[in-house]
Motif scaffolding. Structure first.
Motif, PDB file in Angstrom:
ATOM      1  N   ILE A 112       0.831  -1.211   0.000  1.00 24.86           N
ATOM      2  CA  ILE A 112       0.000   0.000   0.000  1.00 24.86           C
ATOM      3  C   ILE A 112       0.868   1.265   0.000  1.00 24.86           C
ATOM      4  N   HIS A 311      -6.324  -6.661  -0.701  1.00 22.09           N
ATOM      5  CA  HIS A 311      -6.976  -5.375  -0.472  1.00 22.09           C
ATOM      6  C   HIS A 311      -8.497  -5.507  -0.570  1.00 22.09           C
ATOM      7  N   ASP A 324      -9.890   3.775   1.381  1.00 23.53           N
ATOM      8  CA  ASP A 324      -9.943   4.864   0.397  1.00 23.53           C
ATOM      9  C   ASP A 324      -9.212   6.109   0.890  1.00 23.53           C
ATOM     10  N   TYR A 327      -5.650   5.374   0.156  1.00 21.98           N
ATOM     11  CA  TYR A 327      -5.438   5.435  -1.284  1.00 21.98           C
ATOM     12  C   TYR A 327      -5.315   6.896  -1.738  1.00 21.98           C
ATOM     13  N   PHE A 332      -2.685   5.999  -4.525  1.00 24.26           N
ATOM     14  CA  PHE A 332      -2.423   4.583  -4.769  1.00 24.26           C
ATOM     15  C   PHE A 332      -2.916   4.141  -6.131  1.00 24.26           C
ATOM     16  N   LYS A 333      -2.082   3.373  -6.803  1.00 24.94           N
ATOM     17  CA  LYS A 333      -2.445   2.807  -8.107  1.00 24.94           C
ATOM     18  C   LYS A 333      -2.307   1.282  -8.052  1.00 24.94           C
ATOM     19  N   LYS A 334      -3.358   0.587  -8.436  1.00 28.22           N
ATOM     20  CA  LYS A 334      -3.314  -0.871  -8.442  1.00 28.22           C
ATOM     21  C   LYS A 334      -2.582  -1.371  -9.678  1.00 28.22           C
TER      22      LYS A 334
END
Length: 334
Positions: A112, A311, A324, A327, A332-334
């Motif tokens: 994360i 996640h 969130d 993020y 945050f980028k998956k």
């Protein structure tokens, strides 16, 4: 408790008679318990806090630091704080899930954070403070976050891909997120107190573990683990917490001085955490006992892809709103 207070008041009254009206006040004692070695980032920061607290309060406060589980083990220390047997702790963030504040397990989500810059956007920002505020109903005040570092895997066989961990028993902290993390990559999670890890690795009760380098080295795990892979897949940090009733009962000037000491200790803790992890990694390599592998960006991306399902699986437990907020803080980028 009332009888103890009554006795204390009686002792002070007698003392005041003998000292002809001189002001007599015993120093306020803060018992600060933790479970790691004194020469780790947390251990050194606790000692730094002790020094500055006693200096700033001019001896009105005495801080007694108990490292290495001298007073309480992982599972015992939180209850001891709530009961007032100790006044201050710095437990790892994974400890708050079992306490009932599951939101803290967001820190256990793999990958994360990309780096310390990402991390501090949370721990020094509103998302981190919002979590600390959730401890108050438990009789606990959260005052600060202290870094330890980013975790890597160790075992007695090489690990270059997630498949290399399949079927192996890994020690984890008591965290449902970490349990799911290991199961997602087909490893077998084993929850053990930190003080039991070395022996468990030595005797083969577990095959491996995940630790920041400073914990791995200061606990001499390099003596019983042949391989370490630098994955930086997860974060291990601490929340400095106090017994709420005790802290709010302190004189305002004393509390302000202690807050200053803690702010200084936090800056110190976070600075030395990175320095120690870098230095201890060099020491592990120099020992020749553990072969250290650094993943390529592509190999690390493969680990991240394998672990990211955690996640979504843990969103209902942690709370999507909390996830969130993290993020958003770190983009945050998956």
């Amino acid at each position: 408790m009332l009888s103890k207070i009554t006795k204390s008041l009686a002792v002070l009254a007698v003392a005041s008679v003998f000292l002809a009206g001189s002001a007599v006040a015993e120093p306020i004692v803060i018992k600060f318990s933790h479970v790691v070695a004194q020469d780790t980032p947390k251990g050194l920061a606790a000692d730094f806090f002790k020094k500055r607290a006693e200096e700033l309060t001019q001896g009105k406060v005495t801080v007694e630091v108990y490292p290495n589980s001298q007073l309480y083990k992982d599972k015992e220390e939180m209850e001891a704080l709530q009961l007032g047997a100790v006044q201050m702790l710095a437990p790892s963030l994974a400890k708050f899930g079992p306490l009932g504040v599951k939101d803290f397990e967001v820190f256990d989500l793999p990958f994360i954070f990309n780096d310390y810059d990402d991390l501090h956007k949370v721990t020094k920002g509103p998302a981190g403070k919002a979590l600390l505020d959730k401890l108050a109903p438990k009789g606990i005040l959260g005052l600060a976050y202290w870094d330890n570092g980013f975790k890597s895997f160790s075992a007695n066989s090489p690990m270059k891909t997630p498949a290399d961990l399949k079927g192996k028993k890994f020690r984890i902290q008591n965290s449902k997120v970490l349990e799911e993390q290991m199961r997602t990559i087909k490893a077998i999670p084993q929850m053990l107190a930190f003080s039991e890890v070395y022996q468990a690795l030595q005797t083969g009760v577990v095959d491996g573990a995940e630790n920041p380098i400073s914990n791995f080295y200061t606990q001499k795990m390099h003596e019983v683990q042949k391989y370490m892979t630098i994955t930086n897949h997860g974060y291990l940090g601490y929340a400095v917490i106090v017994n709420k009733k005790f802290w709010e009962g302190l004189p305002a000037d004393i509390r302000t001085q202690l807050e200053t000491a803690l702010n200084e200790a936090t800056d110190y803790a976070n600075k030395i955490a990175k320095e120690m992890n870098d230095r201890d990694l060099a020491s592990v390599k120099a020992s020749g006992k553990t072969e250290v592998t650094t993943l390529t960006p592509e190999e690390r991306a493969a680990f991240k892809a394998a672990m990211l399902p955690v996640h979504d699986k843990m969103a209902s437990r942690i709370g999507q709103e909390t996830i969130d907020s993290f993020y958003k803080a770190v983009d945050f980028k998956k």
